[in-house]
Each structure stands twice: as C-alpha cells, then as structure tokens.
Design an enzyme around this catalytic site. Structure first.
Site, PDB file in Angstrom:
ATOM      1  CD  GLU A 154     -43.493  15.542 -23.099  1.00  0.00           C
ATOM      2  OE1 GLU A 154     -42.339  15.162 -22.887  1.00  0.00           O
ATOM      3  OE2 GLU A 154     -44.357  14.656 -24.274  1.00  0.00           O
TER       4      GLU A 154
ATOM      5  CG  HIS B 140     -39.913  16.442 -25.999  1.00  0.00           C
ATOM      6  ND1 HIS B 140     -41.350  16.404 -26.464  1.00  0.00           N
ATOM      7  CD2 HIS B 140     -39.466  15.354 -26.768  1.00  0.00           C
ATOM      8  CE1 HIS B 140     -42.353  15.122 -25.719  1.00  0.00           C
ATOM      9  NE2 HIS B 140     -41.205  14.720 -26.506  1.00  0.00           N
TER      10      HIS B 140
ATOM     11  N   GLY C 116     -47.316   9.912 -27.270  1.00  0.00           N
ATOM     12  CA  GLY C 116     -47.698   9.409 -26.088  1.00  0.00           C
ATOM     13  C   GLY C 116     -49.184   9.626 -26.281  1.00  0.00           C
TER      14      GLY C 116
ATOM     15  CB  SER D 269     -47.561   6.534 -30.701  1.00  0.00           C
ATOM     16  OG  SER D 269     -48.575   7.323 -29.457  1.00  0.00           O
TER      17      SER D 269
ATOM     18  CD  GLU E 113     -40.889  13.539 -31.194  1.00  0.00           C
ATOM     19  OE1 GLU E 113     -40.612  12.518 -30.649  1.00  0.00           O
ATOM     20  OE2 GLU E 113     -41.235  14.621 -30.038  1.00  0.00           O
TER      21      GLU E 113
ATOM     22  CE  LYS F 213     -42.130  12.177 -23.979  1.00  0.00           C
ATOM     23  NZ  LYS F 213     -43.368  11.850 -24.156  1.00  0.00           N
TER      24      LYS F 213
ATOM     25  CG  ASN G 100     -37.595  12.210 -24.168  1.00  0.00           C
ATOM     26  OD1 ASN G 100     -36.993  12.750 -23.422  1.00  0.00           O
ATOM     27  ND2 ASN G 100     -38.803  12.848 -24.687  1.00  0.00           N
TER      28      ASN G 100
HETATM   29  C1  PEP Z   1     -41.312  11.685 -27.469  1.00  0.00           C
HETATM   30  O1  PEP Z   1     -41.849  11.574 -26.100  1.00  0.00           O
HETATM   31  O2  PEP Z   1     -40.572  12.402 -27.779  1.00  0.00           O
HETATM   32  C2  PEP Z   1     -42.592  10.055 -28.127  1.00  0.00           C
HETATM   33  C3  PEP Z   1     -42.486  10.003 -29.074  1.00  0.00           C
HETATM   34  O3  PEP Z   1     -43.443   9.964 -26.594  1.00  0.00           O
HETATM   35  P1  PEP Z   1     -44.063   8.761 -27.328  1.00  0.00           P
HETATM   36  O4  PEP Z   1     -42.959   7.384 -28.175  1.00  0.00           O
HETATM   37  O5  PEP Z   1     -44.324   8.123 -26.214  1.00  0.00           O
HETATM   38  O6  PEP Z   1     -45.033   9.193 -28.383  1.00  0.00           O
END
Ligand code: PEP
Length: 253
Positions: A100, A98, A176, A216, A170, A11, A9
């Site tokens: 976000e 997601h 993040g 992460s 998630e 973003k 992703n």
């Molecule tokens: C994500 O945006 O779905 C995500 C898991 O980000 P990160 O790997 O940076 O935590």
C-alpha cells in the site's frame, strides 16, 4: 534459529478507545493462554504508539512496531516520523515497503533502501515487505520480480545488518481480498527468497532469516501456511483487528 513472528498491521484503523481495548484483550489473552515460542508484534498507527507501549509493558513475547518511518534522520520534514523518534518511544519493529505504501505513496526500492538503513541505524527491526501483483503472477515472472525488490533495497547492507531484517512475502493479489496464496505457493516463494538471500549473504544467514507470509491469513488457514518449512509466521492485516483471531493465529504453529 530463526524466530517465529506474528505481526499485526492495524493499517489506518482504530480510534484511541478501540486501540486500547484491542491491545488490552490481546495482552490478557496472550498471558492467560500462555502463548509461547512466538513474538507477537503490534503495529498500530503512530498516535497509538505510546499508549499501546504502556499496555504491553514488559509482557514477554509481545513487541511494539510501527507501520512506516522516514528515510530522513531528522529535521524539517513536516508530517514525517523518524526511526530515531520511534526508537525513543520504545518501538522495536517497523514495517517497510508494504504494497500500500509502494502503490499509494509511490515508495520505490531506492527510497526503501534508505528507510531500511534508518531503521537499522536506530536499532529497529525492519519487517521488509515484498510481493507481486496479479498481473506479474499471471505472466509467471513473480519470482524474479520479488527477488529484485530484495536485491535493490537490501543487498547493499552489511551481513551484520541483513541478519537483523525480517522479510514479509505478501502477494498483492492476496492482501485484503480474502484470497490467500496456497500454502504451496507461499512455500515455493519463501524457499526462493531464502535461496536468493543465501546467494548474497550465505546459507547460514539465510537460514536464520525469518520470512513471514501476508495476505488474508486468518485462524482458518494459518496452521496450514505455518506448517511449511520456510514460512516463519505472518503479517496479518484484517484478522489482527480482532483479538480472538489474532491470538488464535499466534497459536497456529
Ligand atoms: C497486510 O496488510 O499486510 C495484510 C496481509 O492484510 P490482510 O491480512 O488483511 O490481507
């Protein structure tokens, strides 16, 4: 058998040149290092869709995804991009729900149910995200919270459609932040989600549903996460912007 999937992703990152460089590196490493038995999905911002598609070409094992699609079919919805348009550009996957999008754009379970239906109607595979906040985890209601997200957005689907959906668990507190869920925490939730899917759609369908972990994940922790029985891959944010890291994650099964 369920598929192993690593979805990157991007973003809201990557200029045109940066996106071209990243994609070329990923495609070349994927081929040169003969990565096998995994589908790598690149999910760039919308303007990259067509140029990234061209670079991927017909590379076996690499697919193209988007980060969102509209809940509407077509028409006067300025700024929106429909599943139908995405499909016409060769997009195969779409990330929906997601955290976000849920937090900053107020997308709720009901709207997400419409988006999932649009995606499926146009042949896209939804990567449906669910996950709890730190507050909910601390309160100990994380399992019921995440199951509810699935019930509300997916449980109206026919079994034929549900069989096409990929789930991404998630935990919001791990996205993040550099703070990964432990492999045991991921396994516990993935198994609970699989049981939940089985309760509505049956064991066979649940056993064939890919459930990805996101939060992460990186080359240092991916192996342990993916060693768990119910963890079928990852949705990768930060580490998907570095070709070496992304490829190493695809090789972590
Ligand atoms: C994500 O945006 O779905 C995500 C898991 O980000 P990160 O790997 O940076 O935590």
């Amino acid at each position: 058998m369920r598929k192993k999937i690593i979805a990157g992703n991007w973003k809201m990152n990557m200029t045109f040149d940066e996106g071209q460089k990243l994609t070329s590196e990923i495609v070349n490493m994927f081929k040169d290092e003969a990565v096998k038995d995994v589908i790598a999905v690149l999910n760039p911002p919308f303007p990259h869709i067509f140029p990234v598609k061209k670079l991927i070409g017909d590379t076996p094992g690499i697919a193209l995804g988007a980060q969102n699609c509209s809940a509407m079919e077509s028409g006067a919805f300025t700024g929106e991009v429909s599943a139908k348009i995405l499909a016409s550009f060769g997009v195969q996957y779409v990330i929906l729900g997601h955290s976000e999008r849920r937090e900053y754009f107020k997308e709720d379970n009901e709207l997400l149910a419409l988006k999932v239906k649009q995606a499926l109607a146009h042949g896209l595979t939804p990567i449906f995200c669910c996950g709890e906040s730190l507050e909910i985890r601390m309160a100990g209601t994380h399992e019921s919270n995440v199951k509810f997200q699935l019930t509300e957005s997916l449980f109206d689907l026919s079994p034929e459609d549900m069989a096409k959906v990929v789930i991404a668990y998630e935990p919001i507190w791990a996205i993040g932040t550099g703070k990964t869920a432990t492999a045991d925490q991921a396994q516990e939730m993935h198994a609970a989600l699989r049981r939940h899917i089985a309760s509505k759609f049956g064991k066979e369908l649940a056993n064939n549903t890919s459930i990805l972990y996101g939060g992460s994940a990186n080359p240092g922790n991916a192996k342990e996460l993916f060693s768990k029985e119910d963890v079928d891959g990852g949705l990768i944010g930060g580490a998907s912007l570095k070709s070496r890291d992304f490829i190493d994650i695809t090789k972590s099964f």
